[in-house]
Design an enzyme around this catalytic site. Sequence first.
Site, short mmCIF file in Angstrom:
data_model
loop_
_atom_site.label_atom_id
_atom_site.label_comp_id
_atom_site.label_asym_id
_atom_site.label_seq_id
_atom_site.Cartn_x
_atom_site.Cartn_y
_atom_site.Cartn_z
N SER A 14 0.82 -1.22 0.00
CA SER A 14 0.00 0.00 0.00
C SER A 14 0.85 1.28 0.00
CB SER A 14 -0.92 0.02 1.22
OG SER A 14 -1.58 1.27 1.27
N SER A 16 -0.50 4.13 0.75
CA SER A 16 -1.19 5.09 1.61
C SER A 16 -0.29 5.70 2.69
CB SER A 16 -2.43 4.45 2.24
OG SER A 16 -3.36 4.21 1.23
N LYS A 63 -13.51 -4.00 2.96
CA LYS A 63 -14.28 -2.77 2.76
C LYS A 63 -15.77 -2.95 3.14
CE LYS A 63 -11.29 -0.72 -0.74
NZ LYS A 63 -11.19 -0.05 -2.03
N ASP A 99 -13.57 6.16 -2.58
CA ASP A 99 -13.22 5.62 -3.90
C ASP A 99 -14.17 6.22 -4.95
OD1 ASP A 99 -11.14 3.95 -3.09
OD2 ASP A 99 -12.48 2.26 -2.70
N GLY A 120 -15.93 -5.52 -15.70
CA GLY A 120 -15.63 -6.04 -14.37
C GLY A 120 -16.77 -5.77 -13.42
#
Length: 262
Positions: A14, A16, A63, A99, A120
């Site tokens: 990540s 982040s 999530k 997001d 997708g």
Amino acid sequence: MKFLCVIGDPVKHSKSPRIHNNAIKSLGLDGIYTRYHLQEESELRNLFFKLKLNGANITLPFKEQALKIADIKDKFAQEIGSANTLVLKNNQLYAYNTDATGFLKAIEDFKTIKKALILGAGGTARSIAFALKQREIQLCIANRSKERLEHFKAFQSVVYEDLRDFDFDFVVNTTSAGLNDENLPCDKKILDKILSHSKYAFEVIYGKQTPFLKLCKQYQVEYKDGLLMLLWQGVFAFELFFDIKNQQEKIKSAMLEALNLK
Ligand code: NDP
């Protein structure tokens, strides 16, 4: 001092911590952002309090759990069914999905989209479908297998072989097909028909020229990759962590600098 963290499985890759810590430094704020590799979904809420966090970004595969464990759920996150940002306020856990807002910001200069196709049907496709719905764009979702199309009952959704309409002005590739295995998301003949009609495209993967992007280039379709989405979801999460407004460009610039892309 604010204690912040990204929690996921895996989480080593990540970016982040890097982008958030640089933004903290650049804005002169008091905080530290780290990462935690969680394996047990049911431990998410306990972990948040055990680590005495003020906020966290939640990544795959937690999530949906992040939304479930929150006390107060933002309307966007609730409708999407997942959250990527948790913030502690007055001892209550708030859940958000940046997001979706990050994606909308990333495509804000694609002005005239009327009809879009999402390739997708995973978690990212759900956030993006919701985001595009906010812009009142007509949507179709196509995937290689049927199972995950279940989540898209509110939209037109098909497996690639059943796609009959190829006339979309915007195509978003949310599959991980180009990530490691260098694949197109579906048969090239199908993409040829789609891209010959489209004006804009978006690839959620960032930092590499995927086979999908190469094909977009061939068809002279205007495209963006996932970098802007990554940055903007980070900027919006950062604003929520520190409860600040009107510093978006400064935060974004620090985050971009952290990725050595400035
Ligand atoms: P999911 O696992 O939830 O969904 C993956 C989707 O990709 C499914 O529809 C799956 O199809 C499809 N897929 C996987 N491999 C292939 C393949 N070889 N050919 C065709 N279809 C394939 O993942 P997410 O939606 O969470 O993430 C998808 C991508 O988005 C990842 O690469 C991730 O890194 C990226 N991402 C980028 C962000 C950004 O900020 N830029 C933010 C979040 C994610 P099936 O259902 O048939 O298995």
